[in-house]
Design a protein around this motif. Structure first.
Motif, mmCIF file in Angstrom:
data_model
loop_
_atom_site.group_PDB
_atom_site.id
_atom_site.type_symbol
_atom_site.label_atom_id
_atom_site.label_comp_id
_atom_site.label_asym_id
_atom_site.label_seq_id
_atom_site.Cartn_x
_atom_site.Cartn_y
_atom_site.Cartn_z
ATOM 1 N N ASP A 204 -4.380 -38.923 18.452
ATOM 2 C CA ASP A 204 -3.406 -39.461 19.111
ATOM 3 C C ASP A 204 -2.364 -38.317 19.468
ATOM 4 O OD1 ASP A 204 -4.328 -42.020 19.140
ATOM 5 O OD2 ASP A 204 -3.453 -42.591 17.003
ATOM 6 N N ASP A 205 -2.172 -37.302 18.614
ATOM 7 C CA ASP A 205 -1.164 -36.143 18.853
ATOM 8 C C ASP A 205 -1.605 -35.688 20.021
ATOM 9 O OD1 ASP A 205 -0.131 -36.794 16.233
ATOM 10 O OD2 ASP A 205 -0.898 -35.376 15.375
ATOM 11 N N LEU A 206 -2.792 -35.331 20.070
ATOM 12 C CA LEU A 206 -3.062 -34.689 21.575
ATOM 13 C C LEU A 206 -2.548 -35.498 22.819
ATOM 14 C CD1 LEU A 206 -4.180 -32.110 22.859
ATOM 15 C CD2 LEU A 206 -6.498 -33.245 22.710
ATOM 16 N N ARG A 207 -3.192 -36.832 22.630
ATOM 17 C CA ARG A 207 -2.698 -37.750 24.013
ATOM 18 C C ARG A 207 -1.333 -37.865 23.932
ATOM 19 N NH1 ARG A 207 -7.557 -40.039 22.049
ATOM 20 N NH2 ARG A 207 -6.504 -41.177 20.227
ATOM 21 N N THR A 208 -0.213 -37.574 22.861
ATOM 22 C CA THR A 208 1.063 -37.592 23.207
ATOM 23 C C THR A 208 1.467 -36.233 23.855
ATOM 24 O OG1 THR A 208 1.580 -38.817 21.243
ATOM 25 C CG2 THR A 208 3.251 -37.336 21.829
ATOM 26 N N VAL A 209 0.916 -35.226 23.629
ATOM 27 C CA VAL A 209 0.917 -33.925 24.512
ATOM 28 C C VAL A 209 0.678 -34.102 25.794
ATOM 29 C CG1 VAL A 209 0.613 -31.581 24.597
ATOM 30 C CG2 VAL A 209 1.076 -32.515 22.194
ATOM 31 N N ALA A 210 -0.581 -34.724 25.821
ATOM 32 C CA ALA A 210 -1.041 -34.837 27.368
ATOM 33 C C ALA A 210 -0.285 -35.916 28.311
ATOM 34 C CB ALA A 210 -2.486 -35.426 27.288
ATOM 35 N N LYS A 211 0.605 -36.697 27.678
ATOM 36 C CA LYS A 211 1.083 -37.464 28.457
ATOM 37 C C LYS A 211 2.525 -36.744 28.913
ATOM 38 C CE LYS A 211 3.381 -42.298 28.379
ATOM 39 N NZ LYS A 211 3.320 -43.583 27.609
ATOM 40 N N LYS A 212 2.942 -35.652 28.175
ATOM 41 C CA LYS A 212 4.009 -35.105 28.622
ATOM 42 C C LYS A 212 3.952 -33.685 29.329
ATOM 43 C CE LYS A 212 6.711 -36.594 24.665
ATOM 44 N NZ LYS A 212 7.402 -36.452 23.227
ATOM 45 N N VAL A 213 2.626 -33.389 29.535
ATOM 46 C CA VAL A 213 2.241 -32.369 30.644
ATOM 47 C C VAL A 213 2.436 -32.983 32.012
ATOM 48 C CG1 VAL A 213 0.437 -30.925 31.436
ATOM 49 C CG2 VAL A 213 0.610 -31.218 28.972
ATOM 50 N N PRO A 214 3.171 -32.251 33.045
ATOM 51 C CA PRO A 214 3.243 -32.694 34.309
ATOM 52 C C PRO A 214 2.105 -32.701 34.914
ATOM 53 C CG PRO A 214 4.919 -31.027 33.732
ATOM 54 C CD PRO A 214 3.918 -31.203 32.602
ATOM 55 N N LEU A 215 1.910 -33.801 35.775
ATOM 56 C CA LEU A 215 0.654 -33.981 36.530
ATOM 57 C C LEU A 215 0.033 -32.745 37.453
ATOM 58 C CD1 LEU A 215 1.181 -37.842 37.806
ATOM 59 C CD2 LEU A 215 -0.239 -36.860 35.846
ATOM 60 N N ASP A 216 1.174 -31.890 38.065
ATOM 61 C CA ASP A 216 0.740 -30.829 38.737
ATOM 62 C C ASP A 216 0.379 -29.684 37.838
ATOM 63 O OD1 ASP A 216 3.434 -30.088 37.920
ATOM 64 O OD2 ASP A 216 3.946 -29.375 39.717
ATOM 65 N N LYS A 217 0.341 -29.848 36.582
ATOM 66 C CA LYS A 217 -0.185 -28.802 35.660
ATOM 67 C C LYS A 217 -1.572 -29.121 34.805
ATOM 68 C CE LYS A 217 3.485 -26.367 36.824
ATOM 69 N NZ LYS A 217 3.367 -25.091 37.503
ATOM 70 N N LEU A 218 -2.160 -30.174 35.208
ATOM 71 C CA LEU A 218 -3.179 -30.779 34.611
ATOM 72 C C LEU A 218 -4.642 -30.201 35.111
ATOM 73 C CD1 LEU A 218 -2.512 -34.516 33.848
ATOM 74 C CD2 LEU A 218 -2.547 -32.673 32.067
ATOM 75 N N LEU A 219 -5.554 -29.886 34.373
ATOM 76 C CA LEU A 219 -6.826 -29.885 34.908
ATOM 77 C C LEU A 219 -7.800 -30.664 33.971
ATOM 78 C CD1 LEU A 219 -7.007 -26.077 35.370
ATOM 79 C CD2 LEU A 219 -7.046 -27.973 37.112
ATOM 80 N N ILE A 220 -8.885 -30.891 33.946
ATOM 81 C CA ILE A 220 -10.064 -31.340 33.090
ATOM 82 C C ILE A 220 -11.320 -30.720 32.778
ATOM 83 C CG2 ILE A 220 -9.136 -33.848 33.546
ATOM 84 C CD1 ILE A 220 -11.488 -34.313 35.575
ATOM 85 N N GLU A 221 -11.883 -30.884 31.873
ATOM 86 C CA GLU A 221 -13.189 -29.990 31.664
ATOM 87 C C GLU A 221 -13.946 -30.716 30.718
ATOM 88 O OE1 GLU A 221 -12.654 -26.738 28.507
ATOM 89 O OE2 GLU A 221 -10.686 -26.845 29.404
ATOM 90 N N THR A 222 -15.190 -30.040 30.629
ATOM 91 C CA THR A 222 -16.213 -30.770 29.554
ATOM 92 C C THR A 222 -16.285 -29.863 28.259
ATOM 93 O OG1 THR A 222 -18.083 -29.623 30.476
ATOM 94 C CG2 THR A 222 -17.962 -31.954 31.198
ATOM 95 N N ASP A 223 -16.207 -28.350 28.676
ATOM 96 C CA ASP A 223 -16.690 -27.276 27.475
ATOM 97 C C ASP A 223 -18.093 -27.400 27.088
ATOM 98 O OD1 ASP A 223 -16.111 -24.986 26.269
ATOM 99 O OD2 ASP A 223 -15.228 -25.961 24.536
#
Length: 277
Positions: A204-223
């Motif tokens: 949940d804490d990470l999802r809170t952070v993710a919500k506040k990251v601007p969309l133009d600064k987001l990437l997705i990955e699998t690692d």
């Protein structure tokens, strides 16, 4: 003869899903690598950044580079992971520099950084090797992929001193840190890449952070092969599963998964200056 980087990167596909961090050159994929790539294609994963790690004196980095020559979807990053910092020396440095210089589809230096959780290499060695690789990436004029765990302050301090004036971007990969770290990294020119961790029940804490990251600064990955997202927990991770990371971020931001795919793929292309078809 080396293919000019501009020509080698001229055919970046129309963006859908991009796995911005994978390790598909590893032995976990030796038995079915072709099928893994095909499943990624079937899932509309149009590009994969495969990150070469391991002993820099072995053939690990060359193996990673070879994949980008075999599969049109695959790009490569090479560098020395903080776990292996104790193995880094002038010969390792020269190898990485050579691979980046001579192979146009090697588009980043990484992953590099600090890991004070496992301490597989002494901390003072990690700090020096991180600094050294940042300086060399600046000379090579390529973005960096940064791994940081339980070393937020040290990571930011080094990036401020060694990277801030480079005018080059980077990726904070497999992000699991604080909102403060995300904001400082963005201020230093980094994009924030989220993995399957963002789908975990206790994240949940990470999802809170993710919500506040601007969309133009987001990437997705699998690692991959690590950190399989829900609903694939307990299975080997693979690039096709990056769709579930996008689905998780779509829910966090109140968007359709296709929109997250479009945004993150566009961010990836812009970061690496890849012309889209």
């Amino acid at each position: 003869m080396k293919t000019p980087r501009s020509l080698a990167l001229a055919n970046f596909p129309a963006p859908m899903f991009v796995d911005s961090h994978a390790h598909i050159d590893g032995p976990q994929f030796d038995a079915d690598r072709d099928q893994v790539i095909q499943r990624a294609r079937d899932a509309e994963v149009t590009a994969i950044l495969n990150v070469g790690t391991g002993d820099p004196h072995s053939e690990a980095l060359e193996r990673a580079v070879q994949l980008s020559e075999e599969y049109k979807e695959v790009y490569t990053a090479v560098g020395t992971h903080p776990h292996d910092a104790r193995l880094y020396d002038d010969l390792a440095e020269e190898k990485i520099r050579r691979l980046i210089t001579n192979h146009a589809r090697v588009i980043a230096w990484g992953e590099i950084g600090l890991d004070f959780h496992y301490d597989n290499s002494p901390r003072d060695v990690q700090l020096e090797v991180f600094r050294r690789q940042l300086r060399l990436a600046r000379e090579a004029k390529v973005p960096v992929i940064v791994h940081t765990r339980e070393a937020e302050d040290e990571t930011v301090d080094i990036l401020k001193s060694e990277w801030a004036e480079s005018n080059l971007p980077g990726i904070m990969h497999c992000f699991s840190g604080s909102l403060e770290l995300a904001r400082k990294a963005i201020g230093l020119g980094f994009l924030i890449s989220f993995s399957g961790i963002v789908t975990f029940k206790k994240a949940d804490d990470l999802r809170t952070v993710a919500k506040k990251v601007p969309l133009d600064k987001l990437l997705i990955e699998t690692d991959c092969p690590f950190l399989s997202p829900i609903p694939f927990r307990g299975k080997r991770n693979e690039p096709a599963f990056v769709v579930e990371v996008a689905r998780g971020l779509a829910g966090i931001h109140g968007l359709e998964v296709e929109e997250i795919a479009r945004i993150t793929s566009s961010n990836f292309a812009k970061l690496f200056k890849l012309p889209t078809a």
